[in-house]
Write a protein that holds these residues in place. Structure first.
Motif, mmCIF file in Angstrom:
data_model
loop_
_atom_site.group_PDB
_atom_site.id
_atom_site.type_symbol
_atom_site.label_atom_id
_atom_site.label_comp_id
_atom_site.label_asym_id
_atom_site.label_seq_id
_atom_site.Cartn_x
_atom_site.Cartn_y
_atom_site.Cartn_z
ATOM 1 N N TYR A 126 0.847 -1.199 0.000
ATOM 2 C CA TYR A 126 0.000 0.000 0.000
ATOM 3 C C TYR A 126 0.880 1.245 0.000
ATOM 4 O O TYR A 126 1.889 1.309 0.701
ATOM 5 C CB TYR A 126 -0.909 0.025 1.232
ATOM 6 C CG TYR A 126 -1.651 1.340 1.434
ATOM 7 C CD1 TYR A 126 -2.814 1.612 0.705
ATOM 8 C CD2 TYR A 126 -1.193 2.299 2.329
ATOM 9 C CE1 TYR A 126 -3.478 2.812 0.865
ATOM 10 C CE2 TYR A 126 -1.861 3.493 2.506
ATOM 11 C CZ TYR A 126 -3.001 3.747 1.774
ATOM 12 O OH TYR A 126 -3.666 4.944 1.943
ATOM 13 N N ASP A 128 -0.066 5.556 -0.026
ATOM 14 C CA ASP A 128 -1.139 6.547 -0.119
ATOM 15 C C ASP A 128 -0.775 7.602 -1.163
ATOM 16 O O ASP A 128 0.353 7.673 -1.652
ATOM 17 C CB ASP A 128 -1.426 7.178 1.248
ATOM 18 C CG ASP A 128 -0.398 8.208 1.649
ATOM 19 O OD1 ASP A 128 0.758 8.104 1.205
ATOM 20 O OD2 ASP A 128 -0.743 9.126 2.420
ATOM 21 N N LYS A 133 2.671 7.367 3.388
ATOM 22 C CA LYS A 133 2.294 6.180 4.148
ATOM 23 C C LYS A 133 2.513 4.934 3.295
ATOM 24 O O LYS A 133 2.074 4.875 2.148
ATOM 25 C CB LYS A 133 0.832 6.265 4.585
ATOM 26 C CG LYS A 133 0.544 7.418 5.534
ATOM 27 C CD LYS A 133 -0.925 7.461 5.927
ATOM 28 C CE LYS A 133 -1.204 8.627 6.866
ATOM 29 N NZ LYS A 133 -2.643 8.698 7.245
ATOM 30 N N HIS A 135 2.830 0.416 3.404
ATOM 31 C CA HIS A 135 2.681 -0.859 4.086
ATOM 32 C C HIS A 135 3.667 -1.843 3.451
ATOM 33 O O HIS A 135 3.643 -2.053 2.230
ATOM 34 C CB HIS A 135 1.249 -1.404 3.952
ATOM 35 C CG HIS A 135 0.224 -0.591 4.655
ATOM 36 N ND1 HIS A 135 -1.126 -0.924 4.661
ATOM 37 C CD2 HIS A 135 0.332 0.536 5.403
ATOM 38 C CE1 HIS A 135 -1.786 -0.024 5.365
ATOM 39 N NE2 HIS A 135 -0.926 0.866 5.814
ATOM 40 N N THR A 147 2.683 -7.178 8.592
ATOM 41 C CA THR A 147 2.659 -5.896 7.895
ATOM 42 C C THR A 147 3.259 -4.817 8.778
ATOM 43 O O THR A 147 2.875 -4.671 9.944
ATOM 44 C CB THR A 147 1.226 -5.498 7.507
ATOM 45 O OG1 THR A 147 0.685 -6.466 6.613
ATOM 46 C CG2 THR A 147 1.206 -4.127 6.830
ATOM 47 N N GLN A 149 3.451 -0.867 8.936
ATOM 48 C CA GLN A 149 2.907 0.377 8.395
ATOM 49 C C GLN A 149 3.840 1.518 8.781
ATOM 50 O O GLN A 149 4.118 1.736 9.957
ATOM 51 C CB GLN A 149 1.506 0.626 8.939
ATOM 52 C CG GLN A 149 0.502 -0.469 8.598
ATOM 53 C CD GLN A 149 -0.879 -0.175 9.130
ATOM 54 O OE1 GLN A 149 -1.264 0.985 9.321
ATOM 55 N NE2 GLN A 149 -1.651 -1.222 9.375
ATOM 56 N N ASN A 151 4.811 5.643 8.343
ATOM 57 C CA ASN A 151 4.333 6.986 7.996
ATOM 58 C C ASN A 151 5.501 7.948 8.162
ATOM 59 O O ASN A 151 5.993 8.148 9.270
ATOM 60 C CB ASN A 151 3.161 7.387 8.902
ATOM 61 C CG ASN A 151 2.540 8.705 8.472
ATOM 62 O OD1 ASN A 151 2.893 9.261 7.429
ATOM 63 N ND2 ASN A 151 1.613 9.211 9.261
ATOM 64 N N CYS A 163 5.766 4.119 13.115
ATOM 65 C CA CYS A 163 5.549 2.713 12.744
ATOM 66 C C CYS A 163 4.335 2.145 13.474
ATOM 67 O O CYS A 163 4.222 2.298 14.698
ATOM 68 C CB CYS A 163 6.778 1.869 13.061
ATOM 69 S SG CYS A 163 8.263 2.342 12.147
ATOM 70 N N THR A 164 3.457 1.485 12.734
ATOM 71 C CA THR A 164 2.279 0.829 13.298
ATOM 72 C C THR A 164 2.379 -0.668 13.005
ATOM 73 O O THR A 164 2.579 -1.058 11.851
ATOM 74 C CB THR A 164 0.980 1.394 12.702
ATOM 75 O OG1 THR A 164 0.925 2.803 12.933
ATOM 76 C CG2 THR A 164 -0.237 0.731 13.331
#
Length: 372
Positions: A126, A128, A133, A135, A147, A149, A151, A163-164
């Motif tokens: 992914y 954006d 952003k 993934h 995964t 994530q 940003n 980081c998520t």
């Protein structure tokens, strides 16, 4: 041009030298027709753009801004990202070209593109529209997919990316201005390896027992509520740092059923085998065999609450049972507490932390603690 293909899959090269592109650019769920012609010397200063009337309409008044960006970007992919951001800004609000310039940092995009080139665009699931952003997908040694994530801000790489993750513990990367996204992903992959045995323990319950909650376990979930039979279950919460230790256990069901099980567990803690799995240890110390997944046990555990006539509420599933073995009616604790509270007429039946009354179905005395 792997980055161009991954970020703008609807823009197709028309020649082997990739000097001409035709297709669509996507902005906020809208598609705009766009054609790009790059001169043979590959100088972007003389790049020519042809857009449909909608794209031309959105860029009216911003022509000088587009030309300015062409003078400073290092490659066509970076320009496409900035063009996408400019169009999005014109759609979102009536920003002036000067205001849009302030939001663009041309130094960020080439660094990010190079970082992802080093990782491989096949690892990106992914991106954006603002190109901030991302993934990234990764596989641990147990063949589980994860995964990360990421940003990034306009201060990248001076500022650590946000980081998520879906993990039992927070992931805090080691970061400096010299750290790349590839190194960040490597740190993430090293971090997840420490949870392999934890996930193995939990997956054994998922595969060999009837797990009541959670319905769809996440990798961050440390607990399993497992069906034992006779409207009884055990909720276990594992320690992510020591997954083979005896978990925090809570028995749910009628007192005459769960009290003996609780005593067995407490008495056998000194005999816990750290080399065995948690499932095998629990079965051994409780002298039980967990029911295996089947339609019969699934039907058995899905009895609705005897008050609200619902199985699952936001607060969870029925977690209280009438002690009468001939009844064994399940209830949500909150439903039963409010039911007894509404019928209570004397202070002796209703205290600060519990309510006492009769089972709505069989009349057996029943006491329930106030739900937390």
């Amino acid at each position: 041009m792997a980055a161009m293909h991954s970020l703008f899959p609807l823009m197709l090269p028309l020649d082997i030298n990739q000097l001409k592109y035709d297709g669509f650019i996507q902005v906020k769920d809208k598609e705009f027709r766009l054609r790009i012609e790059i001169p043979k010397d590959k100088s972007l200063k003389n790049l020519r753009l042809y857009g449909d009337w909608q794209l031309v309409h959105h860029l009216r008044g911003y022509e000088d801004l587009v030309k300015t960006r062409l003078q400073s970007v290092p490659d066509v992919t970076t320009f496409m990202i900035e063009l996408q951001n400019i169009v999005q800004s014109t759609i979102d609000s009536a920003q002036t070209p000067e205001a849009i310039i302030e939001t663009l940092d041309t130094s960020v995009f080439p660094r990010v593109i190079q970082d992802i080139d080093d990782i491989g665009w096949h690892r990106v699931t992914y991106v954006d529209s603002s190109f901030c952003k991302f993934h990234f997908t990764s596989m641990d040694s147990g063949k589980r997919e994860h995964t990360l994530q990421v940003n990034i801000s306009s201060k990248y790489p001076q500022e650590v990316p946000d980081c998520t993750v879906d993990l039992p513990q927070s992931f805090v990367p080691q970061w400096s201005e010299q750290t790349s996204l590839k190194q960040l992903l490597q740190q993430f992959e090293e971090f997840i390896e420490q949870f392999n045995d934890l996930w193995f323990q939990l997956e054994e319950f998922d595969q060999r027992t009837v797990v009541i909650e959670p319905e769809n376990p996440r990798k961050s979930d440390l607990s399993r509520r497992v069906f034992l039979g006779n409207h009884t279950s055990i909720q276990m919460t594992l320690d992510p740092s020591h997954p083979r230790m005896c978990p925090d256990c809570r028995f749910l069901g009628a007192d005459h059923v769960v009290t003996p099980l609780r005593k067995l567990l407490n008495a056998a803690l000194s005999n816990w085998d750290m080399t065995a799995t948690v499932l095998n240890n629990i079965e051994r110390v409780l002298n039980i065999k967990f029911p295996e997944p089947s339609s019969q046990t699934k039907q058995d555990l899905s009895d609705e609450c005897g008050i609200c006539y619902t199985y699952r509420l936001d607060i969870g599933i029925p977690d209280a049972v009438c002690d009468n073995t001939q009844c064994s009616r399940p209830y949500h604790k909150s439903c039963l507490y409010e039911w007894l509270r509404s019928l209570s007429t004397g202070s002796d039946k209703f205290g600060f932390n519990n309510a006492t009354g009769e089972c709505p179905y069989c009349g057996t005395n029943i006491t329930i603690q106030k739900p937390s």
